[in-house]
Design a protein around this motif. Sequence first.
Motif, short mmCIF file in Angstrom:
data_model
loop_
_atom_site.label_atom_id
_atom_site.label_comp_id
_atom_site.label_asym_id
_atom_site.label_seq_id
_atom_site.Cartn_x
_atom_site.Cartn_y
_atom_site.Cartn_z
N UNK A 185 -7.72 34.98 -14.29
CA UNK A 185 -7.54 36.44 -14.14
C UNK A 185 -7.38 36.86 -12.68
N UNK A 186 -7.88 36.03 -11.75
CA UNK A 186 -7.62 36.33 -10.34
C UNK A 186 -6.11 36.46 -10.13
N UNK A 187 -5.36 35.63 -10.83
CA UNK A 187 -3.90 35.67 -10.69
C UNK A 187 -3.23 36.69 -11.62
N UNK A 188 -3.68 36.72 -12.88
CA UNK A 188 -2.96 37.54 -13.87
C UNK A 188 -3.39 39.00 -13.87
N UNK A 189 -4.51 39.30 -13.24
CA UNK A 189 -4.99 40.68 -13.26
C UNK A 189 -5.38 41.20 -11.87
N UNK A 190 -6.21 40.44 -11.13
CA UNK A 190 -6.75 41.00 -9.89
C UNK A 190 -5.69 41.08 -8.78
N UNK A 191 -4.87 40.06 -8.67
CA UNK A 191 -3.82 40.08 -7.64
C UNK A 191 -2.79 41.19 -7.89
N UNK A 192 -2.26 41.32 -9.12
CA UNK A 192 -1.35 42.44 -9.38
C UNK A 192 -1.99 43.80 -9.12
N UNK A 193 -3.27 43.94 -9.49
CA UNK A 193 -3.96 45.20 -9.23
C UNK A 193 -4.01 45.47 -7.72
N UNK A 194 -4.36 44.47 -6.98
CA UNK A 194 -4.45 44.61 -5.53
C UNK A 194 -3.09 44.98 -4.92
N UNK A 195 -2.03 44.37 -5.42
CA UNK A 195 -0.70 44.69 -4.89
C UNK A 195 -0.30 46.12 -5.22
N UNK A 196 -0.62 46.56 -6.43
CA UNK A 196 -0.32 47.94 -6.79
C UNK A 196 -1.05 48.90 -5.86
N UNK A 229 -3.73 53.97 -9.83
CA UNK A 229 -4.71 55.06 -9.87
C UNK A 229 -6.01 54.63 -10.53
N UNK A 230 -6.16 53.34 -10.79
CA UNK A 230 -7.41 52.83 -11.37
C UNK A 230 -8.58 53.12 -10.43
N UNK A 231 -9.76 53.38 -11.01
CA UNK A 231 -10.91 53.77 -10.17
C UNK A 231 -11.48 52.61 -9.35
N UNK A 232 -11.74 52.87 -8.09
CA UNK A 232 -12.31 51.86 -7.20
C UNK A 232 -13.65 51.34 -7.71
N UNK A 233 -14.47 52.22 -8.27
CA UNK A 233 -15.82 51.86 -8.68
C UNK A 233 -15.82 50.66 -9.62
N UNK B 272 -7.93 51.63 0.67
CA UNK B 272 -6.61 51.51 0.03
C UNK B 272 -6.63 52.15 -1.38
N UNK B 273 -7.71 51.92 -2.11
CA UNK B 273 -7.85 52.55 -3.42
C UNK B 273 -7.84 54.07 -3.30
N UNK B 274 -8.60 54.58 -2.35
CA UNK B 274 -8.67 56.04 -2.17
C UNK B 274 -7.28 56.61 -1.85
#
Lengths: 285, 285
Positions: A185-196, A229-233, B272-274
């Motif tokens: 998931x680091x690759x399939x979810x967390x990295x894409x989220x970070x790039x967005x 726009x996903x929440x940072x928390x 970055x999230x904010x």
Amino acid sequence: MGKDQWPHRVAIVGLGLIGGSLALAIRRAHPGIELVGVDCDEDALAKALKCGAIAWGTQRLEEGVARAQLVVLATPVSAILELLPRLYPLIAEGTIVTDTGSTKRRIFELAERVLPQSFIGGHPMAGSERRGFEAARADLFEGTVYVLTPGSGRPDGLARRLANFLETLGVRTLFMTPERHDRIVAFTSHLPQLLSIMLGSQLSRKAEGDPTYLELIAGGTSDWLRIASSPYEIWRDVFVTNADEVEPLIRELAQGLEALCGSRLAERLEVEFRRARQLRTRLGR
Amino acid sequence: MGKDQWPHRVAIVGLGLIGGSLALAIRRAHPGIELVGVDCDEDALAKALKCGAIAWGTQRLEEGVARAQLVVLATPVSAILELLPRLYPLIAEGTIVTDTGSTKRRIFELAERVLPQSFIGGHPMAGSERRGFEAARADLFEGTVYVLTPGSGRPDGLARRLANFLETLGVRTLFMTPERHDRIVAFTSHLPQLLSIMLGSQLSRKAEGDPTYLELIAGGTSDWLRIASSPYEIWRDVFVTNADEVEPLIRELAQGLEALCGSRLAERLEVEFRRARQLRTRLGR
């Protein structure tokens, strides 16, 4: 529902998008199960009660989980890590405890110590950039993959029982170790989220200087920015507990990007385009 | 349609996703306009003719554009660059030539020399990862922004006439210089496309070693990968003609990614999230 059926009572701790959707899915598939909601937010409890997602709700953990055969921790990862050590004296023998956290290693390591024999980590591969019970839907998990992470990566009796129950909700369960889950998931979810997030953040800055940037967003890019726009928390916990898997991927990507520059960008991209297209074929879409 | 209305005859060169959709949109809004299709692919002409998108079609450019008041070049950028120098002797005085290419500087520089007084570059900010007339839709451009790029960035009589016509198709026109267009879309379109391709390519490679990667793709990521199946042939031209705007952005992003690593990844991401969330507010969605 026969007496031998399991579970009779389910406690869901955290009635946000995931916990709320799970409650709605269980209620729809098994109207006979007694669903208990636990949430520190009175408002979430009231909403879940009003639409019949839970039979009753409480803000007190000990009250909610007592006599439940299945306890689902559906809070952000940091709250799961706080809740786990409190559960042992509160639950009956034979109760299965599971969670829906987006990372699994840290949770597993703690559960091994504080809840041996009772805990099976889980991660439904569904979600949304929205949050809260308002966003919950009975069909959120339908047809999706639900990962279960027993320490060995293979199902024992406990994990099998949990999997059988979850599959009655329309998911497909998949077993793997917590380590393997976090790596993938680091690759399939967390990295894409970070790039967005990085793109969204940079675009936000550019748009401050020149609002025309916002006018020239094509369709593909706006799909992309949706998850920005996903929440940072929620995501903070993910990046705290999986930084060691995500960081090497970030570095690898950064190097791959640098390597594209210099000359003949378009030609260098050809092989990447070809390989990316194979993915579509592989995914069968 | 009155005699004073403009245009009476429109030639669309290239009946793919964009040219085909433009033909369908014009036919729907102005059944009185004579629409001529020009395409080297007989099959595309036959399809467009069969569904009434064009009145007639030809593979011969000179035949198609003769007596058209408006000529739209809706091919990939490299083909537009080949077509432009051939047009001058073929078109009538007063004919407006426009194009739908994704980059505008190189096309403008050439048109300035070979078609002075007749050419206004354009770029409809709509599209899809699909291609070909099969994917064309009359409503593809509805409600979207359509950029026009006169050299000065400001509309003269020619550009105004073209804009008025395009707006009858439901688009909102926006004027800017070719340079400004290319700078902005490098960020809002080309960089996201490149990132999707890089992620898609890396995922394809990882899935080769371990197909489980494909099972753990969450919803947000799969939206993201959708544009990773876009055809290289179209994008090659974009990256060839806009590399000097895209490369600095790639480097900037690579450096931003590197800077995240080291320690406290999650904390570094907070700002970055904010900022990314402000974008959503700015976009009003």
